[in-house]
Design an enzyme around this catalytic site. Sequence first.
Site, PDB file in Angstrom:
ATOM      1  N   THR A 413     -81.040 -18.699  25.233  1.00 27.72           N
ATOM      2  CA  THR A 413     -79.741 -18.000  25.272  1.00 27.72           C
ATOM      3  C   THR A 413     -79.920 -16.489  25.172  1.00 27.72           C
ATOM      4  OG1 THR A 413     -78.760 -19.804  24.077  1.00 27.72           O
ATOM      5  CG2 THR A 413     -77.441 -17.794  24.172  1.00 27.72           C
ATOM      6  N   ASN A 433     -80.924 -23.134  26.422  1.00 31.97           N
ATOM      7  CA  ASN A 433     -80.860 -23.780  25.113  1.00 31.97           C
ATOM      8  C   ASN A 433     -82.091 -23.519  24.259  1.00 31.97           C
ATOM      9  OD1 ASN A 433     -79.406 -25.052  23.136  1.00 31.97           O
ATOM     10  ND2 ASN A 433     -80.203 -27.076  23.616  1.00 31.97           N
TER      11      ASN A 433
HETATM   12  O1  DON Z   1     -74.408 -23.315  24.238  1.00 33.20           O
HETATM   13  C1  DON Z   1     -74.845 -23.231  23.092  1.00 33.20           C
HETATM   14  O2  DON Z   1     -74.125 -23.078  22.123  1.00 33.20           O
HETATM   15  C2  DON Z   1     -76.355 -23.274  22.861  1.00 33.20           C
HETATM   16  N1  DON Z   1     -76.990 -23.905  23.976  1.00 33.20           N
HETATM   17  C3  DON Z   1     -76.879 -21.911  22.588  1.00 33.20           C
HETATM   18  C4  DON Z   1     -78.351 -21.892  22.296  1.00 33.20           C
HETATM   19  C5  DON Z   1     -78.827 -20.638  21.702  1.00 33.20           C
HETATM   20  O3  DON Z   1     -78.081 -19.751  21.389  1.00 33.20           O
HETATM   21  C6  DON Z   1     -80.292 -20.527  21.474  1.00 33.20           C
HETATM   22  N2  DON Z   1     -80.625 -19.251  20.960  1.00 33.20           N
HETATM   23  N3  DON Z   1     -81.039 -18.364  20.592  1.00 33.20           N
END
Ligand code: DON
Length: 604
Positions: A413, A433
């Site tokens: 992300t 993710n």
């Molecule tokens: O959509 C979501 O909430 C997650 N897939 C976000 C993942 C995430 O933020 C990983 N990060 N540093």
Amino acid sequence: MRVFVRLVLARPIFPRSVFAPLAWLLKRLMRIRTFAFVASAALLCLAATGTPGEDFAQRYREYAVAAHHPLASRAGAEILAAGGNAADAAAATMLALGVSTPSSSGLGGGGFALYYRARDRSLTFLDFRERAPGKATPTMFRDAKSDTDGPISSASQIGGLASGVPGEPAGIEDLVRRFGKLPLSKVVEPAARMAEQGVPVSEPIAKVSAAFAAQMKKDATMRKWFAGNANALTPGQLLRQPELAKTIRVLGARGASAIYRGAIAREIVRKSRQRGGILSLRDLARYRLVERRPLSAEHFGHRWVTAPPPSAGGYTLLQSLAILERVPPHQRRRGVALLHALAESWKGPYLDRERYFGDPDHVSLPETKMMAAPRLEARAAIVHPTLAMPPEAYDLPLPVKQRPAKQPDNAGTSHFCVMDAAGNVASVTTTINLPFGARYTAAGMVMNDEMDDFARDVGVANAFGLVGGAPNLPGPDKRPVSTMTPTIVFKGNTPVLCIGAAGGSRIVTATQQVAMNLLLHRMNAKEAVRAPRIHHQAHPNKLRTEEVAPLDNKLVAQLKARGHVHEPLHHAANVQLIHRTRRRGQKPLSAACDPRKGGLPAGN
Ligand code: DON
């Protein structure tokens, strides 16, 4: 598990001395099994990019880009300098992030973009989140085999079954074709060049790769990233991605359909199947970006515009602000009172998320009832001035029967912000993710493991400890619930703040606190983003404080005295923002990249 802790401790943004007691605590925690998810989540934002200095916040006169990798910010700024607007720059930045930080986002993933067009003051929310394959079922992960060669191992987190249909190619094309000024072929150029010529591997990415090397090396493309027999990427080594460069150029020349159909689509299906997946050509050909109405509400003298479902982030943000506004002002005075009120305000919306949230195209969401004023009043009335309530105290079940998921009709992300000279704003969060997504590639793209954002089963927590409910079970063509919260805040008609974060379940709480620091507590961008943050997500019933930015011990003690169960947060979210201010003699755009991740803004 120990390696994770070392990774986290490796890049403090505050003096190392503060870590001694925390390191001891972490060692103790490592003996606790349930710590596993926290520790694995701790990796998620470690794909950082540089040594934090003081340049993470800068002022600009005309335009600015704030992304978590300096080269990604620069790619966006290059496109703005070449005559592009915020949409063009957002697409270029998104692609460059995928190249520079393949552990966090890329064409094999998906995301959300909130776009403000100054010309007609329109706001558009693009949902290009991944969609489950047509063969997905609610029970698909119940007995699925894990890949225990690495720390993140369940079938929803690694391998073919973990991937949804990527949405980012559609998101990039839509942004540029509908809102941009430049041809897509020009917009993709900075990222294609970076993938071809190579980007130096940062130390934190190298460290993350060490934890996942065994899993990554199962993929022929990722294997080539490792020099000789190395078991980690080497800091400073040039990471060249020629296959990805080719795919990016195909996208530029022929648009997203060249990824969703034809040779690249066949390659995605082949790789997914090879790794036990169920993606089909039909799934790819049928992928559709969805335009949704963003959530919007007035709070504390500003209009907050943010992500709608399938994100639960925007809902949590608006509900928390609504509750804070309803508690007496002395109960939200800065200091322990505000921290207490914040933690309490998040418990209810996180419970709602567990109970009601799913893909709005497949499950009816009682949005109006959830946000009804009497319910908000009731929740605000539960907030005790000095005592932490159990999360369940805030559980106000609604008299609703949710429509079940429709059957098919045959059927790492990163957040960044762009403000351009014309006043357009792009607030974009994009993700694959977990680190390096599902840890396999197709046509050079790191494939996502977004299926872990579904509930593997009712009541089972995902990598972020988020407990899933029935509405968020996997199903054909469904989008998993997200926490991503790309947000734009307005003062009158002026967009004064573009903000959002990466960091799993902590995305919304981090975004909200930094926004409040700027807009309500009058901190400057540097102070606002650097300030310590807290987190509470109802389950587990823990008030977390960041280890990289420790909260004052006295405040922690005061919070504990109010009954909050304190736990260190090993995985900090990272926030990127652009704040427009009107101070005499100062350039109006203040852009900041969270020092927790090491990005640098760019602009003019
Ligand atoms: O959509 C979501 O909430 C997650 N897939 C976000 C993942 C995430 O933020 C990983 N990060 N540093």
